[in-house]
Write a protein that holds these residues in place. Sequence first.
Motif, PDB file in Angstrom:
ATOM      1  N   ILE A   1      28.355 -30.968 -16.002  1.00  0.00           N
ATOM      2  CA  ILE A   1      27.462 -31.794 -15.203  1.00  0.00           C
ATOM      3  C   ILE A   1      27.134 -31.079 -13.893  1.00  0.00           C
ATOM      4  CG2 ILE A   1      28.248 -33.954 -16.202  1.00  0.00           C
ATOM      5  CD1 ILE A   1      30.014 -34.376 -13.778  1.00  0.00           C
ATOM      6  N   SER A   2      26.006 -31.460 -13.305  1.00  0.00           N
ATOM      7  CA  SER A   2      25.596 -30.869 -12.028  1.00  0.00           C
ATOM      8  C   SER A   2      25.044 -31.948 -11.112  1.00  0.00           C
ATOM      9  CB  SER A   2      24.546 -29.772 -12.247  1.00  0.00           C
ATOM     10  OG  SER A   2      23.353 -30.318 -12.786  1.00  0.00           O
ATOM     11  N   TYR A   3      25.139 -31.674  -9.820  1.00  0.00           N
ATOM     12  CA  TYR A   3      24.582 -32.568  -8.806  1.00  0.00           C
ATOM     13  C   TYR A   3      23.806 -31.711  -7.814  1.00  0.00           C
ATOM     14  CZ  TYR A   3      24.276 -35.787  -4.839  1.00  0.00           C
ATOM     15  OH  TYR A   3      23.825 -36.568  -3.813  1.00  0.00           O
ATOM     16  N   THR A   4      22.527 -32.016  -7.617  1.00  0.00           N
ATOM     17  CA  THR A   4      21.676 -31.252  -6.704  1.00  0.00           C
ATOM     18  C   THR A   4      21.287 -32.132  -5.526  1.00  0.00           C
ATOM     19  OG1 THR A   4      20.766 -30.015  -8.579  1.00  0.00           O
ATOM     20  CG2 THR A   4      19.589 -29.858  -6.488  1.00  0.00           C
ATOM     21  N   ASP A   5      21.605 -31.645  -4.326  1.00  0.00           N
ATOM     22  CA  ASP A   5      21.305 -32.378  -3.095  1.00  0.00           C
ATOM     23  C   ASP A   5      20.184 -31.654  -2.361  1.00  0.00           C
ATOM     24  OD1 ASP A   5      21.470 -34.133  -0.939  1.00  0.00           O
ATOM     25  OD2 ASP A   5      22.937 -32.882   0.096  1.00  0.00           O
ATOM     26  N   PHE A   6      19.049 -32.324  -2.197  1.00  0.00           N
ATOM     27  CA  PHE A   6      17.913 -31.748  -1.487  1.00  0.00           C
ATOM     28  C   PHE A   6      17.951 -32.193  -0.028  1.00  0.00           C
ATOM     29  CE2 PHE A   6      16.697 -32.067  -5.904  1.00  0.00           C
ATOM     30  CZ  PHE A   6      16.118 -30.838  -6.162  1.00  0.00           C
TER      31      PHE A   6
ATOM     32  N   GLY B   1      -5.356 -38.015  14.010  1.00  0.00           N
ATOM     33  CA  GLY B   1      -4.483 -39.025  14.595  1.00  0.00           C
ATOM     34  C   GLY B   1      -3.370 -39.462  13.678  1.00  0.00           C
ATOM     35  N   LEU B   2      -2.919 -38.558  12.834  1.00  0.00           N
ATOM     36  CA  LEU B   2      -1.877 -38.880  11.858  1.00  0.00           C
ATOM     37  C   LEU B   2      -0.687 -37.931  12.006  1.00  0.00           C
ATOM     38  CD1 LEU B   2      -4.111 -39.329   8.671  1.00  0.00           C
ATOM     39  CD2 LEU B   2      -3.186 -41.142  10.129  1.00  0.00           C
ATOM     40  N   ARG B   3       0.434 -38.354  11.485  1.00  0.00           N
ATOM     41  CA  ARG B   3       1.598 -37.493  11.337  1.00  0.00           C
ATOM     42  C   ARG B   3       2.176 -37.746   9.954  1.00  0.00           C
ATOM     43  NH1 ARG B   3       6.121 -40.842  12.798  1.00  0.00           N
ATOM     44  NH2 ARG B   3       5.376 -42.795  13.715  1.00  0.00           N
ATOM     45  N   GLY B   4       2.949 -36.801   9.454  1.00  0.00           N
ATOM     46  CA  GLY B   4       3.450 -36.928   8.091  1.00  0.00           C
ATOM     47  C   GLY B   4       4.938 -36.705   7.977  1.00  0.00           C
ATOM     48  N   ASP B   5       5.489 -37.121   6.840  1.00  0.00           N
ATOM     49  CA  ASP B   5       6.909 -36.946   6.554  1.00  0.00           C
ATOM     50  C   ASP B   5       7.043 -36.551   5.089  1.00  0.00           C
ATOM     51  OD1 ASP B   5       9.703 -37.053   7.164  1.00  0.00           O
ATOM     52  OD2 ASP B   5       9.812 -38.898   5.988  1.00  0.00           O
ATOM     53  N   PHE B   6       8.034 -35.693   4.819  1.00  0.00           N
ATOM     54  CA  PHE B   6       8.266 -35.203   3.456  1.00  0.00           C
ATOM     55  C   PHE B   6       9.742 -35.355   3.131  1.00  0.00           C
ATOM     56  CE2 PHE B   6       9.646 -31.468   0.911  1.00  0.00           C
ATOM     57  CZ  PHE B   6       9.057 -31.826  -0.283  1.00  0.00           C
ATOM     58  N   ASP B   7      10.050 -35.855   1.927  1.00  0.00           N
ATOM     59  CA  ASP B   7      11.440 -36.123   1.581  1.00  0.00           C
ATOM     60  C   ASP B   7      11.636 -35.969   0.081  1.00  0.00           C
ATOM     61  OD1 ASP B   7      14.097 -36.855   2.020  1.00  0.00           O
ATOM     62  OD2 ASP B   7      13.682 -38.957   1.558  1.00  0.00           O
ATOM     63  N   LEU B   8      12.856 -35.592  -0.298  1.00  0.00           N
ATOM     64  CA  LEU B   8      13.243 -35.524  -1.708  1.00  0.00           C
ATOM     65  C   LEU B   8      14.565 -36.243  -1.895  1.00  0.00           C
ATOM     66  CD1 LEU B   8      12.267 -32.258  -0.933  1.00  0.00           C
ATOM     67  CD2 LEU B   8      12.131 -32.305  -3.409  1.00  0.00           C
ATOM     68  N   GLY B   9      14.762 -36.815  -3.080  1.00  0.00           N
ATOM     69  CA  GLY B   9      16.021 -37.468  -3.386  1.00  0.00           C
ATOM     70  C   GLY B   9      17.026 -36.480  -3.959  1.00  0.00           C
ATOM     71  N   SER B  10      18.166 -36.978  -4.370  1.00  0.00           N
ATOM     72  CA  SER B  10      19.184 -36.151  -5.033  1.00  0.00           C
ATOM     73  C   SER B  10      19.044 -36.302  -6.544  1.00  0.00           C
ATOM     74  CB  SER B  10      20.584 -36.567  -4.574  1.00  0.00           C
ATOM     75  OG  SER B  10      20.794 -37.945  -4.843  1.00  0.00           O
ATOM     76  N   SER B  11      19.807 -35.503  -7.291  1.00  0.00           N
ATOM     77  CA  SER B  11      19.636 -35.499  -8.741  1.00  0.00           C
ATOM     78  C   SER B  11      20.952 -35.205  -9.452  1.00  0.00           C
ATOM     79  CB  SER B  11      18.598 -34.442  -9.144  1.00  0.00           C
ATOM     80  OG  SER B  11      18.519 -34.325 -10.554  1.00  0.00           O
ATOM     81  N   TRP B  12      21.284 -36.019 -10.441  1.00  0.00           N
ATOM     82  CA  TRP B  12      22.369 -35.734 -11.374  1.00  0.00           C
ATOM     83  C   TRP B  12      21.766 -35.131 -12.642  1.00  0.00           C
ATOM     84  CZ3 TRP B  12      27.529 -36.107 -10.477  1.00  0.00           C
ATOM     85  CH2 TRP B  12      27.941 -36.844  -9.368  1.00  0.00           C
TER      86      TRP B  12
ATOM     87  N   TYR C   1      22.091 -22.349 -15.520  1.00  0.00           N
ATOM     88  CA  TYR C   1      20.907 -23.212 -15.551  1.00  0.00           C
ATOM     89  C   TYR C   1      21.331 -24.629 -15.179  1.00  0.00           C
ATOM     90  CZ  TYR C   1      17.227 -26.234 -17.392  1.00  0.00           C
ATOM     91  OH  TYR C   1      16.257 -27.197 -17.524  1.00  0.00           O
ATOM     92  N   SER C   2      20.639 -25.234 -14.223  1.00  0.00           N
ATOM     93  CA  SER C   2      20.964 -26.596 -13.786  1.00  0.00           C
ATOM     94  C   SER C   2      19.746 -27.497 -13.980  1.00  0.00           C
ATOM     95  CB  SER C   2      21.377 -26.602 -12.307  1.00  0.00           C
ATOM     96  OG  SER C   2      22.480 -25.753 -12.078  1.00  0.00           O
ATOM     97  N   ARG C   3      19.950 -28.596 -14.656  1.00  0.00           N
ATOM     98  CA  ARG C   3      18.888 -29.576 -14.845  1.00  0.00           C
ATOM     99  C   ARG C   3      18.818 -30.469 -13.610  1.00  0.00           C
ATOM    100  NH1 ARG C   3      14.031 -30.997 -16.959  1.00  0.00           N
ATOM    101  NH2 ARG C   3      13.905 -33.249 -17.360  1.00  0.00           N
ATOM    102  N   ALA C   4      17.635 -30.531 -12.966  1.00  0.00           N
ATOM    103  CA  ALA C   4      17.495 -31.338 -11.761  1.00  0.00           C
ATOM    104  C   ALA C   4      16.067 -31.861 -11.665  1.00  0.00           C
ATOM    105  CB  ALA C   4      17.836 -30.523 -10.514  1.00  0.00           C
ATOM    106  N   MET C   5      15.918 -33.179 -11.662  1.00  0.00           N
ATOM    107  CA  MET C   5      14.626 -33.819 -11.455  1.00  0.00           C
ATOM    108  C   MET C   5      14.769 -34.827 -10.323  1.00  0.00           C
ATOM    109  SD  MET C   5      12.057 -35.768 -14.124  1.00  0.00           S
ATOM    110  CE  MET C   5      13.121 -37.214 -14.347  1.00  0.00           C
ATOM    111  N   THR C   6      13.870 -34.773  -9.349  1.00  0.00           N
ATOM    112  CA  THR C   6      14.014 -35.615  -8.171  1.00  0.00           C
ATOM    113  C   THR C   6      12.685 -36.258  -7.798  1.00  0.00           C
ATOM    114  OG1 THR C   6      14.764 -35.651  -5.863  1.00  0.00           O
ATOM    115  CG2 THR C   6      13.536 -33.713  -6.573  1.00  0.00           C
TER     116      THR C   6
END
Length: 257
Positions: free
Chosen positions: A149-154, A171-182, A208-213
């Motif tokens: 098993i693997s755990y990926t922390d973004f 007149g805008l600002r932005g934010d970008f984020d990713l979750g974690s993945s088992w 090879y690590s499977r990770a979808m976030t």
Amino acid sequence: MLKFSPILAPLALALSSTVSAGPLGLTGPQDFIVRAGGSYIAPGKDRVSFVDDTFQHFDAFRSTIDPDSEWGWSINFEWKPIEHWGIELGYMDGDKHSSSHADRYFSLGFDDFEYRDVVSYEADISTASLKFYPLDETCLVQPYIGGGISYTDFSVGSLNRVLREDLAEFGLRGDFDLGSSWGYNWQAGVDFNFGRDSSWLVNVAAVYSRAMTDMRLQLFDDVPPPRNVEPILESYSGDYIYDPWTFNLSVGYKFSF
């Protein structure tokens, strides 16, 4: 700085408890290996469909996610309770995936205009694997295969300067984020021992690590709104398949209890 993910702490505690209890009825010496070295992390390219989370505008678009490969470092600890088998806990820490080494990293297409290289992030991968060694333990070269098993922390996700400046003009600002993945991992590698009486070895391995976030982009009003007013103008999210190949070159040390 080393960050222990949820996969490592409980497994390390269980492993230490099992060793002290004399597992499998073993009374003789049990081998341990510690390896540390460099890693080359090559993420996958993906075409992500983004939708509006707020359901206010019902916008949708597709974007190319094409991260550059980066160098990092890795460390793992392995317990070999019986011949031919090992249990490994591993940690791989990569540098920030950014646009400096890629022609196209993250492109947002709106009508005839396209943003390129607009985000960057870091990813830390932790693994727990069962490994099989087909050769006799007296052989100086020890190939193996394994999986688990693997755990990926973004972390450290951010918008790059060009896009921040463009948003500021509106007149805008932005934010970008990713979750974690088992997920799961597969690996193959080889230990090259310096000698039958030597405790030192060199290891090469491919993992090879499977990770979808979940990848999320949010747009805010540049001027904070009054209290109790929702600041998000639009929020887009889509599932990103990271799925990196990691190539490790490390030095190891063997010892027994």
